[in-house]
Design an enzyme around this catalytic site. Structure first.
Site: not given
Length: 582
Positions: A280, A311-315
């Site tokens: 992603e 909303g659920g993760s950050t990259q």
């Protein structure tokens, strides 16, 4: 809760066209194409039948022409009226014959193909326009321009979105393979809510929720290209959080529905899947730098780093300085783009998206503050829903309400930094102490390993730029902001939600409306501030850029994934026919 901009843009349609006119490979003498990827050989027989028909008509009209001509000259005693009528008939017949002959001369004949009985070659012909010097000027004499559609469905934690991309590229006239250099020609974007994770116990309903998006795609892509338009569905953090068994059932239902109800070419293998967090981020990095012209042999600037807050993760993905070595293989990605090799650092922090980050803070308040939190205004309540409870009623989920205590940003900031973004050195698995971010995750320090532009997307934009308080930049080209500006905004918002009337009036109307809509805005800004300052250890003066679009194109991972997909599918033995449904 959903982001401000997502609410505003729900069900919206956005298009993007570049400054060049769209190239249509099916104009001129290109062949029509079957929407199921069948053989195009019947077109040759159809053309021959047309030639035979036109030939017969020419013979009949020629005989008629001679008859009319003869009758007009052999009968000298004819009246003037009869003579005038014969001349008129002669003129009419001459015109008809002229038109029919012209039609026969210009009839379209497909380029010869010694293997027209194979599906792959038939598809290659369908996707390849016949040589025309006027439309081939950008591809050279040995190649032809062509268009390729790609459908990419982003099944996120708060909703599902579809991108319908149309690319222009060049196809070799002999091998029928794409020469690369895909140029984005057009884009359609649609989104719906809620996300797939809202149907954890009903896979079929989850699959059908995408119908409205897929129907929009059918309306956009030409019918004759449906079978040669690849589609992929990539689920992100939200579906990961409901568990493997439930997510796999949903993905299976989606594949079955796509393959039986819709005509597109469903990508095999991981085409319908929960996307790995690292992919992603890497795809988002490709998107941004592709649009900035910062990658490939023709790159004009350094590559930019990307931070994507979902909303659920950050990259986070960036190309460290050449002097920095990414030592841990799990965080290292090597790729080639436009003839140039890149080594990237990448990581996806699962559970650190804005909604999951908010949940972490609220759960900490339950265990440590007797369900009270300074990040919320006095009397404001917010329920906590555990992961996996999506679609379950509040009562059944056993939710606990957190009550605001009206203590301002200072106390909120201390609580967030004290319970998230743990910097304890004992957690670091890396041998070098200066290569550890938070929660023990390996990462070269940004301030010393990277000095290019940093682009922050998604909720970074929604919670900062979308509030209308940034002065550097604009919605079309993006905004610039510093970490200090985020802190200043957070202080003002937290003060206003505490009931300070003067503080509220001093804020722009856009911020006041956002506060009314999002009671957790103070908490969200505190979370974002500490992710940047405490987690990534960026200095207060560090400038970041944020945008929803670059050069009119949606940012995020979808475009990068579509480019990668199209390139890989057209690079095999089948050439451009590799994108077609078999």
């Amino acid at each position: 809760m959903s982001s401000i901009s997502e609410e505003r843009e729900m069900h919206s349609t956005r298009q993007r066209k570049n400054s060049h006119p769209s190239i249509n490979p099916f104009s001129g003498n290109a062949l029509p194409y079957s929407n199921r990827g069948g053989s195009g050989g019947s077109n040759s027989h159809l053309t021959l039948r047309r030639i035979s028909l036109y030939g017969t008509i020419v013979v009949v009209l020629t005989v008629l022409y001679l008859f009319v001509s003869g009758s007009g000259t052999s009968t000298s005693s004819s009246s003037s009226t009869s003579s005038g009528s014969s001349k008129a008939e002669k003129v009419i017949v001459e015109k008809v014959v002229e038109k029919v002959v012209e039609k026969v001369v210009t009839v379209e004949v497909p380029a010869s193909n010694t293997n027209t009985n194979t599906n792959s070659n038939a598809n290659a012909n369908a996707l390849r326009p016949a040589t025309n010097s006027n439309v081939n000027s950008n591809c050279g004499a040995s190649a032809s321009p062509a268009s390729q559609y790609v459908l990419m469905v982003d099944a996120g934690s708060t909703g599902s979105r579809i991108h319908v991309y149309k690319f222009s590229h060049c196809v070799d006239n002999v091998s029928h393979k794409s020469l690369g250099n895909l140029v984005l020609d057009d884009e359609l974007f649609e989104q719906i809510k809620p996300g797939l994770s809202s149907y954890p116990t009903d896979p079929l309903k989850a699959a059908k929720s995408l119908d409205v998006l897929l129907d929009k795609a059918k309306a956009r892509v030409p019918v004759e290209l449906w079978g040669c338009t690849p589609i992929a569905v990539k689920a992100t953090a939200g579906l990961r959080l409901i568990g493997a068994e439930k997510s796999e059932a949903i993905l299976k239902a989606i594949r079955e529905r796509l393959e039986t109800v819709y005509p597109f070419n469903v990508v095999k293998g991981d085409g319908i899947s929960v996307m790995d967090g690292k992919d992603e981020g890497v795809f988002a990095w490709i998107t941004v730098n592709y649009l900035l012209n910062s990658i490939g042999a023709s790159a004009k600037t350094k590559s930019a780093a990307i931070m994507d807050l979902g909303g659920g993760s950050t990259q986070i993905v960036f190309e460290p300085k050449s002097s920095i070595t990414v030592t841990e293989a799990t965080h290292r990605t090597s790729l080639n783009f436009g003839g140039k090799d890149y080594t990237l650092y990448q990581h996806s922090f699962l559970g650190y998206g804005l909604m999951e980050g908010r949940r972490k803070v609220l759960e900490a308040a339950i265990s440590k503050l007797d369900s009270k939190l300074s990040c919320l205004g006095t009397g404001v309540t917010m329920p906590v829903k555990k992961p996996g409870d999506a679609g379950v009623s509040n009562k059944a989920a056993g939710e606990v309400e957190i009550v605001g205590t009206d203590e301002g940003f200072e106390q909120c900031s201390k609580f967030v930094s004290g319970n998230l973004f743990d910097k304890n050195p004992a957690l670091c698995k890396s041998s070098a102490p200066d290569t550890c971010s938070w929660d023990g995750v390996y990462m070269p320090k940004l301030h010393s390993s990277f000095d290019g532009d940093i682009y922050a997307f998604s909720y970074f934009y929604d919670r900062v730029a979308d509030l209308g308080v940034l002065t550097k930049g604009n919605p079309d080209d993006g905004f610039e902001f510093t970490i200090t500006e985020v802190e200043t905004l957070a202080v003002a918002v937290c003060k206003a939600i505490d009931g300070d009337v003067s503080a509220r009036k001093s804020l722009p109307e856009t911020v006041q409306k956002a506060m009314d809509k999002e009671p957790g805005l103070c908490l969200d800004l505190g979370f974002i501030y500490h992710m940047l300052r405490t987690g990534y250890e960026l200095s207060d003066s560090r400038t970041l850029k944020t945008a929803k679009k670059i050069k009119g194109v949606e940012t995020g991972w979808c475009l990068g994934a579509a480019i990668h997909l199209a390139d890989s599918m057209m690079s095999g033995e089948k050439g451009v026919a590799g994108v077609c449904r078999s």
